[in-house]
Scaffold this motif. Structure first.
Motif, short mmCIF file in Angstrom:
data_model
loop_
_atom_site.label_atom_id
_atom_site.label_comp_id
_atom_site.label_asym_id
_atom_site.label_seq_id
_atom_site.Cartn_x
_atom_site.Cartn_y
_atom_site.Cartn_z
N PRO A 1 -37.10 29.01 59.09
CA PRO A 1 -37.12 30.27 58.36
C PRO A 1 -38.31 31.14 58.77
O PRO A 1 -39.39 30.61 59.10
N LYS B 1 -35.70 33.01 50.27
CA LYS B 1 -34.55 32.12 50.05
C LYS B 1 -33.51 32.18 51.18
O LYS B 1 -32.92 31.18 51.56
N ASN B 2 -33.30 33.40 51.72
CA ASN B 2 -32.28 33.56 52.78
C ASN B 2 -32.86 33.32 54.17
O ASN B 2 -32.20 33.58 55.18
N HIS B 3 -34.10 32.85 54.23
CA HIS B 3 -34.79 32.52 55.48
C HIS B 3 -35.14 33.75 56.33
O HIS B 3 -35.57 33.62 57.46
N LYS C 1 -33.88 24.04 52.79
CA LYS C 1 -33.33 24.45 51.50
C LYS C 1 -33.32 25.97 51.40
O LYS C 1 -34.20 26.63 51.96
N ASN C 2 -32.37 26.49 50.66
CA ASN C 2 -32.35 27.94 50.42
C ASN C 2 -33.22 28.25 49.21
O ASN C 2 -32.74 28.48 48.11
N GLN C 3 -34.53 28.18 49.44
CA GLN C 3 -35.50 28.50 48.39
C GLN C 3 -36.62 29.34 49.00
O GLN C 3 -36.86 29.30 50.21
N ASP D 1 -36.75 29.84 43.26
CA ASP D 1 -35.57 30.59 43.71
C ASP D 1 -35.92 31.97 44.23
O ASP D 1 -35.17 32.56 45.00
#
Ligand code: GLY
Length: 438
Positions: free
Chosen positions: A211, A237-239, A328-330, A394
């Motif tokens: 990311p 979150k979306n990198h 992870k999407n965080q 998040d």
């Protein structure tokens, strides 16, 4: 699997923590980092440039693989030296590491292999020619010593240098002192836009990006004050980043892939972590420089959301069989707590108190950097960045708030940048990028 981590900062603490999930971690460090010491099956405190000592420690523990944290041993050829005694490394050979350690090599590689994202530049080994170039270059310039200078050598007209006359004086100083080990200089056009980092795993052929992250190099709030090693960084979150589109991210990754292909052809396969420092300009992504290792603090952002087995990936890198990884999407936010007066600090050696339990209760993490554990187990400051505090959530906003709470549980003669990753600062970056592109 046994893996030896070499280096003693927060970056190495983050690497060791990720490896520790599935491997036996051994560490060799310049000073006793309390975080690394706690994780290690066995640690050795010694001179990081003493390769004989490192080999002795590795052999006495039957270690066959190393993960090299910092750039200095890479420049001195640690990977080649370890390979000679049968130890493979996550980290490039001396020749391949030139992508960081020799800025003239890097720019020429881009020219010779027609890689996108390059800049107008000149490399000079003659003082007069360098000064004439500045006189005839009708834009502000960036002056870069060719070799490593610990992040302190690059100077920009309009920032650390008032005008082109000061730039020429600085070029003279570089030649006279052989700054960075070369009697030469690279002079480049000044890029305008927003900086960002993309780090990637590579086995020399395959490159898998991580990311994007954005660091804050200025010491003080509002991106003011002297340039530091980095006061804090975030990832989303979306990198991507609030100002970085998927298209520009993909273009940046393509530049990194082309670079790896070129290094393989020009030098040797590059195995390890490639760190791309980019500027998003009105003409798209441009490469400011590369590092041949994880970023600090950016390693903490990506490794805290790494959702795969780092030991397995390390093995694949050295075997040339890199396959897949996942994150992870965080969102993540890391802020550095640094000694008062940093970066102009003299080694303070005062005690810093960290309430790790309270920080853990918040769900935040700490990574020890340039501190050391004394004989009474007290943690003491040195002259550089002390502790990276990291939170994952998040949203960037939620992670930033947790990070601030966690920092309130650290006491000592220290400060940090409270504005890193705040909504206000992020909005300013989005607006700045809109202006640049308009
Ligand atoms: N964050 C800057 C570096 O790792 O060099």
């Amino acid at each position: 699997m046994k893996i030896l981590v070499i280096g003693s900062g927060a970056r190495e603490h983050a690497i060791a923590k990720a490896l520790d999930k599935t491997a036996d971690v051994y560490t060799y460090m310049g000073k006793k980092n309390p975080g690394l010491a706690k994780i290690s099956k066995k640690c050795c405190v010694g001179d990081e440039s003493n390769f004989d000592n490192i080999i002795k420690f590795a052999k006495s523990n039957d270690i066959k693989m190393a993960f090299i944290g910092p750039e200095a041993p890479l420049e001195k050829g640690i990977v080649d030296t370890l390979a000679d005694v049968g130890i493979c490394s996550v980290g490039p050979t001396r020749k391949a590491a030139q992508i960081e350690t020799n800025k003239a090599f890097m720019r020429k590689l881009f020219e010779d292999y027609n890689i996108g994202g390059s800049v107008k530049y000149g490399t000079f080994y003659d003082l007069k020619e360098a000064c004439d170039f500045i006189d005839t270059f009708d834009e502000a310039v960036v002056v870069k010593p060719i070799g490593l200078t610990g992040g302190k050598g690059v100077k920009i007209v309009g920032d650390q240098l008032a005008d082109n006359d000061e730039a020429k004086k600085y070029v003279k100083e570089i030649f006279e002192t052989k700054m960075g080990g070369f009697e030469g200089v690279v002079i480049e056009e000044l890029l305008v836009g927003e900086e960002y980092t993309i780090q990637a795993f590579t086995d020399g052929c395959t490159l898998i990006p991580m990311p994007a992250a954005q660091d804050h190099p200025h010491a003080f709030e509002g991106n003011t004050g002297p340039i530091t090693g980095g006061m804090g960084s975030y990832s989303d979150k979306n990198h991507l980043l609030p100002f970085l589109s998927k298209e520009d991210y993909d273009k940046s990754v393509q530049i990194m892939k082309d670079t790896i292909d070129a290094i393989r052809k020009e030098a040797e396969p590059y195995k390890g972590i490639l760190y791309g420092q980019f500027m998003l300009t009105k003409d798209g992504p441009k490469v400011i420089e590369y590092n041949a290792r994880f970023g600090d603090p950016e390693s903490m952002n990506v490794l805290s959301i790494f959702n795969y087995d780092l030991a397995k990936v390390s093995k694949q890198i050295v075997e040339g069989k890199l396959d897949q990884v996942s994150f992870k999407n965080q969102a993540s936010v890391c802020k550095y707590v640094v000694p008062e007066n940093y970066p102009n600090t003299k080694a303070a050696d005062t005690i810093i108190k960290v309430d790790e339990d309270k920080i853990n209760d918040l769900g935040a993490q700490i990574y020890y950097a340039a501190v050391y554990q004394d004989d009474n187990d007290d943690i003491r400051l040195t002259s550089s960045r002390a502790i990276g505090v990291l939170a994952v959530d998040d949203t960037i906003e939620a992670a930033e708030k947790t990070c601030e709470k966690a920092i309130s549980y650290i006491e000592g003669e220290v400060y940090h940048r409270s504005d890193v990753a705040t909504t206000k600062l992020l909005n300013e970056k989005i607006e700045h990028m809109k202006e640049v592109k308009s």
